[in-house]
Write an enzyme that holds these catalytic residues in place. Structure first.
Site, short mmCIF file in Angstrom:
data_model
loop_
_atom_site.label_atom_id
_atom_site.label_comp_id
_atom_site.label_asym_id
_atom_site.label_seq_id
_atom_site.Cartn_x
_atom_site.Cartn_y
_atom_site.Cartn_z
N SER A 24 33.97 45.52 39.59
CA SER A 24 35.16 46.17 39.02
C SER A 24 35.47 47.29 39.70
O SER A 24 34.77 48.14 40.11
CB SER A 24 35.04 46.13 37.63
OG SER A 24 35.99 46.88 37.08
N TYR A 31 29.59 49.68 31.13
CA TYR A 31 30.35 48.55 31.95
C TYR A 31 30.33 49.09 33.43
O TYR A 31 30.03 48.33 34.29
CB TYR A 31 31.58 48.43 31.31
CG TYR A 31 32.41 47.47 32.05
CD1 TYR A 31 31.99 45.97 32.10
CD2 TYR A 31 33.64 47.78 32.87
CE1 TYR A 31 32.98 45.10 32.71
CE2 TYR A 31 34.19 46.77 33.62
CZ TYR A 31 33.80 45.63 33.74
OH TYR A 31 34.52 44.66 34.31
P1 NAP Z 1 37.21 36.79 30.11
O1 NAP Z 1 38.70 36.56 30.15
O2 NAP Z 1 36.55 37.61 29.02
O3 NAP Z 1 36.22 35.87 30.16
C1 NAP Z 1 35.13 35.83 30.35
C2 NAP Z 1 34.34 34.60 30.78
O4 NAP Z 1 33.09 34.70 30.66
C3 NAP Z 1 34.53 33.42 29.83
O5 NAP Z 1 34.70 32.10 30.28
C4 NAP Z 1 33.28 33.49 28.93
O6 NAP Z 1 33.09 32.13 28.31
C5 NAP Z 1 32.43 33.80 29.71
N1 NAP Z 1 31.16 34.42 29.24
C6 NAP Z 1 31.03 35.75 28.55
N2 NAP Z 1 29.71 36.00 28.52
C7 NAP Z 1 29.19 35.11 28.95
C8 NAP Z 1 27.59 34.87 29.04
N3 NAP Z 1 26.71 35.70 28.61
N4 NAP Z 1 27.07 33.75 30.04
C9 NAP Z 1 27.96 32.88 30.36
N5 NAP Z 1 29.14 33.15 30.24
C10 NAP Z 1 29.66 33.87 29.70
O7 NAP Z 1 36.89 37.66 31.50
P2 NAP Z 1 37.86 38.15 32.77
O8 NAP Z 1 38.79 39.17 32.53
O9 NAP Z 1 38.14 36.49 33.11
O10 NAP Z 1 36.67 38.63 33.59
C11 NAP Z 1 35.74 37.93 34.66
C12 NAP Z 1 35.02 38.77 35.59
O11 NAP Z 1 35.66 39.92 36.23
C13 NAP Z 1 34.02 39.80 34.60
O12 NAP Z 1 32.75 40.01 35.20
C14 NAP Z 1 34.58 41.26 34.43
O13 NAP Z 1 33.68 42.20 34.18
C15 NAP Z 1 35.45 41.13 35.76
N6 NAP Z 1 36.72 42.18 35.74
C16 NAP Z 1 37.52 41.73 34.96
C17 NAP Z 1 38.70 42.94 35.02
C18 NAP Z 1 39.88 42.60 34.05
O14 NAP Z 1 40.86 43.47 33.91
N7 NAP Z 1 40.04 41.48 33.40
C19 NAP Z 1 38.69 43.94 35.63
C20 NAP Z 1 37.59 43.99 36.72
C21 NAP Z 1 36.51 43.06 36.51
P3 NAP Z 1 33.20 31.89 26.68
O15 NAP Z 1 34.67 32.14 26.37
O16 NAP Z 1 32.94 30.45 26.27
O17 NAP Z 1 31.96 32.85 25.71
#
Ligand code: NAP
Length: 255
Positions: free
Chosen positions: A150, A164
């Protein structure tokens, strides 16, 4: 002439593939020729919907429930993919969590342990199991791993979630060290550092409007989309990235 970095088969596991960046990555990877195992924890319906999109693109899909922070569940997840399709040759360590905004002097031990367990330990456990199947050291055919970092790793996220941000700093170091550890074994390891991406993760951190609120502070003047992050991830998985390892790409709109 083939090079040591060319991926021989295309069996991909995307952790947290049911929503957001993981879902977009699963679909884009299918378009690029990968069969995709979609991991999730709670939302089976969302995972099945992604699987249906993958199948509609002519690739195989399976859904696997597992909490990446739980070793026994990670072992069972990899065993399920082995039994259905054989060795994975791609892994996207995408599952990750945030938490409510807090200062470090307010953070409970439970909060910290969950943050490290999902974001750091989960990525290590999944990479460990993937390497046992990919690495030539273990008789594997090679492969590629992409870790989700991130922009927080660079910015520190003060008054939001320094925990985080620190977990993603650990992922940056993990990417670099692991890449160098396994480079001679046919496995490439890279990272992607998203900026503010419009997904459900912000609501899960108690800030559903975070992407819209912060958009004006981004040099490109908007939040990014999951698809824009998936494009970088799937490129890093591909043979087009055959000379890229140990690097992390910013997809942050200039932030
Ligand atoms: P998101 O929309 O919250 O989706 C999270 C996903 O991870 C869901 O499929 C969830 O499944 C799964 N998950 C959560 N906890 C888990 C666990 N303990 N074991 C297995 N699966 C788990 O997240 P996102 O925004 O797409 O983010 C994805 C990645 O990108 C993360 O690593 C996040 O830190 C990184 N990121 C995101 C952003 C942003 O702005 N969105 C920015 C920087 C980095 P369920 O729904 O079934 O629980």
């Amino acid at each position: 002439m083939s090079t040591s970095a060319v991926t021989p088969t295309r069996i991909l596991l995307v952790t947290g593939g049911s929503r957001g960046i993981g879902a977009a990555t699963s679909v884009r990877a299918a378009r690029a020729g990968w069969d995709v195992a979609i991991n999730y924890t709670r939302d089976a319906t969302a995972a099945e919907a992604v699987a249906a999109e993958v199948r509609a693109l002519g690739r195989r899909a399976m859904v696997v429930q597992a909490d990446v922070a739980e070793e026994a569940q990670v072992l069972a997840m990899f065993a399920a993919v082995d039994a259905s399709w054989g060795r994975v040759t791609g892994l996207v360590n995408n599952a990750g969590v945030v938490d409510l905004p807090a200062r470090v002097d307010e953070m409970s031990i439970q909060r910290l342990q969950r943050m490290w367990a999902v974001n750091i330990t989960g990525s290590f456990l999944c990479a460990r199991e993937a390497l046992k199947r990919m690495s030539r050291r273990h008789g594997g055919p090679g492969g590629a791993i992409v870790n989700l970092s991130s922009a927080a790793a660079r910015l520190g996220s003060p008054n939001q979630y320094v925990d985080y941000a620190a977990s993603k700093g650990a992922i940056d170091t993990f990417t670099l060290g692991l890449a160098r550890e396994v480079a001679a074994e046919g496995v490439r390891v890279n990272g992607v550092r998203p900026g503010i991406i419009d997904t459900d993760i912000h609501a899960s951190g108690g800030q559903p409007d975070r992407a819209a609120q912060l958009a004006p502070s981004v040099p490109l003047q908007r939040a990014g989309t999951s698809e824009e992050v998936a494009a970088a991830i799937v490129w890093l998985l591909s043979d087009e990235a055959s000379y890229a390892t140990g690097t992390t790409i910013d997809v942050t709109g200039g932030r």
